[in-house]
Design an enzyme around this catalytic site. Structure first.
Site, short mmCIF file in Angstrom:
data_model
loop_
_atom_site.label_atom_id
_atom_site.label_comp_id
_atom_site.label_asym_id
_atom_site.label_seq_id
_atom_site.Cartn_x
_atom_site.Cartn_y
_atom_site.Cartn_z
N HIS A 42 0.86 -1.18 0.00
CA HIS A 42 0.00 0.00 0.00
C HIS A 42 0.90 1.24 0.00
O HIS A 42 1.10 1.89 1.03
CB HIS A 42 -0.93 0.00 1.22
CG HIS A 42 -1.90 -1.15 1.23
ND1 HIS A 42 -1.52 -2.44 1.55
CD2 HIS A 42 -3.22 -1.21 0.92
CE1 HIS A 42 -2.58 -3.24 1.47
NE2 HIS A 42 -3.61 -2.51 1.08
N SER A 102 7.10 5.56 2.44
CA SER A 102 7.94 4.36 2.36
C SER A 102 8.56 4.13 0.98
O SER A 102 9.72 3.70 0.90
CB SER A 102 7.16 3.13 2.82
OG SER A 102 5.93 3.01 2.13
N GLU A 120 -0.40 0.33 -5.45
CA GLU A 120 -1.32 1.35 -4.97
C GLU A 120 -2.61 1.29 -5.78
O GLU A 120 -2.59 1.46 -7.00
CB GLU A 120 -0.71 2.75 -5.06
CG GLU A 120 -1.61 3.85 -4.56
CD GLU A 120 -2.21 3.57 -3.19
OE1 GLU A 120 -3.45 3.62 -3.05
OE2 GLU A 120 -1.43 3.28 -2.25
N ASP A 148 -4.35 -4.32 -6.46
CA ASP A 148 -4.51 -4.70 -5.06
C ASP A 148 -3.22 -5.37 -4.56
O ASP A 148 -2.87 -6.46 -5.01
CB ASP A 148 -5.70 -5.65 -4.94
CG ASP A 148 -6.00 -6.06 -3.51
OD1 ASP A 148 -5.23 -5.70 -2.60
OD2 ASP A 148 -7.01 -6.75 -3.30
N GLY A 149 -2.55 -4.73 -3.62
CA GLY A 149 -1.30 -5.27 -3.12
C GLY A 149 -1.45 -6.58 -2.38
O GLY A 149 -0.53 -7.41 -2.38
N ASP A 169 0.95 -2.23 5.00
CA ASP A 169 0.38 -1.21 5.89
C ASP A 169 -0.86 -0.58 5.27
O ASP A 169 -0.86 0.58 4.88
CB ASP A 169 1.42 -0.13 6.22
CG ASP A 169 1.94 0.59 4.98
OD1 ASP A 169 1.84 0.01 3.88
OD2 ASP A 169 2.41 1.73 5.10
#
Length: 297
Positions: A42, A102, A120, A148-149, A169
């Site tokens: 994310h 990050s 993302e 979708d991670g 996260d």
């Protein structure tokens, strides 16, 4: 589904905990010559303006990175100092105006041979992330994936060089995110048992938030893998509840958060041990401010 924007929360105390831990993990992992694949489930927009509308509206950076940045501990713990130095690298003198998420902290720490996969799903943030990463001219080292991670990481595990770090996260706006995080870790350990899996989560008055670290500890124990669990509390959760109930005009903010790491570097606990009490001293908002650090396996 797409209401959450990390720009409101960039540089808050949860980011300080998450990113100090992330920097300490990478500091160890890049010591080996073999290629490291890092997956960020994310990733967000990557870079955030601390003087922009989102950050100034929430004021969360004022209680996080800006407080720590302006008055760092006199004898700053090496892990915390490394994190602050990285943030300074994105800013000139004076108060920071840019906060690196990050993706950009990872990019600064990784070597030319390493690979970074950024997921993302939010359409606006995905476009911003792609634009920010494009400025780096990183070529094939960095991939931005608008998907979708939780599902996307599966196709990269195990990685070719058998070395990987997964950072997970999500916003946890959706209650099912807690279950999806646990499912991701369980599936990833089956696909690649020796990877390092770092999970950030909010510590809020929701049963799922308190159950998640217990589920992750059980997964690690059942897999025979070591684990580390660190938490940072800056204020009483009752303060936040009172504000939500209408007793305070300001947004309540997050009272605490945690980082759970499966297969942590053996150096991580020693790196966080002096950094966490310094975070409490710098970022604590009331007498309930505290930290915890435990490990097993």
């Amino acid at each position: 589904m797409f209401s959450y924007r990390h720009a409101f929360h960039a540089g808050n105390h949860a980011d300080v905990l998450k990113h100090t831990t992330l920097v300490a993990i990478l500091d160890h992992l890049v010591q080996k010559d073999a290629v490291l694949t890092v997956l960020d489930t994310h990733a967000g927009a990557g870079l955030y303006r601390l003087d922009g509308d989102y950050a100034t509206k929430s004021g969360e950076a004022q209680e996080g990175i800006l407080r720590l940045y302006g008055s760092p501990p006199a004898d700053c713990a090496p892990a915390l100092q490394a994190y602050l130095d990285l943030v300074r690298g994105f800013n000139g003198s004076g108060n920071p105006k840019v906060y690196p998420g990050s993706p950009f902290l990872l990019e600064r720490l990784l070597r030319p041979q390493d690979k970074l996969k950024l997921f993302e799903l939010h359409p606006t943030d995905a476009r911003a992330l792609a634009g920010n990463i494009a400025q780096l001219d990183a070529g094939r080292r960095i991939a931005v994936l608008s998907e979708d991670g939780f599902e996307g990481v599966k196709k990269f595990l195990p990685p070719p060089a058998r070395r990987a770090l997964v950072l997970c996260d999500p916003s946890y706006e959706l209650k099912q995110d807690y279950a999806r995080v646990a499912a991701l870790v369980a599936d990833s350990l089956k696909r690649f048992a020796t990877g390092t899996y770092a999970v950030w989560y909010p510590l809020i008055a929701r049963p799922e938030a308190h159950e998640l670290p217990r589920r992750l500890r059980t997964l690690a124990t059942q897999a025979g893998k070591p684990w580390l669990h660190a938490t940072l509390t800056v204020k009483s959760s009752k303060m936040a509840s009172a504000a939500v109930a209408g007793e305070g005009a300001k947004r309540p903010g997050l009272p605490a958060s945690g980082m759970f790491v499966v297969n942590p570097p053996y150096t991580l606990k020693a790196a966080l041990a002096p950094a966490l009490p310094q975070m409490v001293a710098a970022l604590g908002q009331d007498r309930h401010a505290a930290f915890s650090l435990e490990s097993g396996g």
